[in-house]
Scaffold this motif. Structure first.
Motif, short mmCIF file in Angstrom:
data_model
loop_
_atom_site.label_atom_id
_atom_site.label_comp_id
_atom_site.label_asym_id
_atom_site.label_seq_id
_atom_site.Cartn_x
_atom_site.Cartn_y
_atom_site.Cartn_z
N ASP A 199 0.90 -1.24 0.10
CA ASP A 199 0.13 -0.02 0.04
C ASP A 199 0.84 1.06 0.08
O ASP A 199 1.77 1.42 1.05
N VAL A 200 0.63 2.10 -0.78
CA VAL A 200 1.34 3.27 -1.04
C VAL A 200 0.59 4.42 -0.57
O VAL A 200 -0.62 4.58 -0.98
N ILE A 201 0.85 5.38 0.39
CA ILE A 201 0.29 6.47 0.86
C ILE A 201 0.93 7.79 0.42
O ILE A 201 2.14 8.04 0.93
N ASN A 202 0.39 8.42 -0.46
CA ASN A 202 1.01 9.58 -1.09
C ASN A 202 0.27 10.98 -0.36
O ASN A 202 -0.64 10.75 0.77
N ASP A 203 0.60 12.01 -0.97
CA ASP A 203 0.30 13.33 -0.40
C ASP A 203 -1.36 13.80 -0.72
O ASP A 203 -1.78 14.78 -0.46
N TYR A 239 -2.66 5.04 9.18
CA TYR A 239 -2.86 3.77 8.05
C TYR A 239 -3.45 2.82 9.00
O TYR A 239 -2.78 2.15 10.21
N ARG A 240 -4.53 2.18 8.64
CA ARG A 240 -5.06 0.92 9.37
C ARG A 240 -5.36 -0.01 8.22
O ARG A 240 -6.01 0.27 7.26
N ASN A 241 -4.77 -1.23 8.54
CA ASN A 241 -5.40 -2.52 7.82
C ASN A 241 -5.96 -3.48 8.85
O ASN A 241 -5.08 -4.26 9.61
N VAL A 268 5.30 3.61 2.39
CA VAL A 268 4.61 2.65 1.67
C VAL A 268 4.68 1.53 2.75
O VAL A 268 5.63 1.37 3.96
N VAL A 269 3.67 0.72 2.84
CA VAL A 269 3.39 -0.35 3.98
C VAL A 269 3.50 -1.67 3.02
O VAL A 269 2.79 -1.82 1.97
N VAL A 270 4.30 -2.83 3.56
CA VAL A 270 4.41 -4.11 2.79
C VAL A 270 4.01 -5.23 3.73
O VAL A 270 4.50 -5.04 4.93
N ILE A 271 3.27 -6.01 3.44
CA ILE A 271 2.60 -7.22 4.00
C ILE A 271 2.90 -8.50 3.65
O ILE A 271 2.38 -8.64 2.42
N ILE A 272 3.71 -9.31 4.13
CA ILE A 272 3.71 -10.69 3.47
C ILE A 272 3.38 -11.88 4.56
O ILE A 272 3.27 -11.63 5.74
#
Length: 161
Positions: A102-106, A114-116, A130-134
């Motif tokens: 997930d990319v969080i831009n302006d 950010y919540r997932n 950027v948020v990366v989850i594996i």
């Protein structure tokens, strides 16, 4: 005679306990390697700035380039093929599943929370990031024990601006 049997039985118990402990230590090593790889992938993804936006003074991360960089860094750091399966000689034995990039831009106001909820992750970003989850699975040495599964999360944000 019973003491000899007792010693042999205790030796077997001790060896099994030692093998379980070694298996646990190997699993933790896999977790640490996975976490470091996710952090590196998130940092690489956060570096993928849009040159046109940057020329206008905006910090904007290209989403497609960020996802490609994250996948590339995961493949290189975890020795995976293009499908996420481990290459021969890799420490990992099971495939790695990329769950989210997930990319969080302006387009949002900072600080941004950010919540997932799907992966139970929450982080506050002060700048675009950027948020990366594996998903990572570690098979156990003893097949009677279920594999250990982790959801590994990492975040990186831009430093400048």
């Amino acid at each position: 005679m019973y003491k000899l049997l007792w010693i042999m039985l205790m030796s077997v118990v001790w060896m099994v306990m030692h093998a379980l402990q070694t298996d646990e230590e190997m699993a933790m090593h896999a977790l640490y390697q996975g976490k470091h790889a996710v952090n590196r992938a998130a940092h690489a993804a956060a570096q993928q700035l849009d040159p046109a936006q940057l020329a206008e003074g905006h910090l904007y991360i290209e989403e497609e380039a960020a996802a490609e960089a994250a996948v590339h860094y995961l493949q290189q750091n975890m020795e995976l093929d293009e499908n996420g399966d481990p290459l021969p000689g890799s420490y990992f034995q099971e495939g790695v599943e990329l769950l989210a990039v997930d990319v969080i831009n302006d387009g949002v106001s900072f600080p941004y929370l950010y919540r997932n909820n799907l992966y139970d992750y929450e982080v506050t970003l002060d700048k675009p990031g950027v948020v990366v989850i594996i998903g990572l699975k570690y098979p156990r040495v003893f097949s009677v024990l279920p594999p250990i599964e982790w959801t590994i999360k990492g975040t990186a944000e831009l430093v400048g601006g």
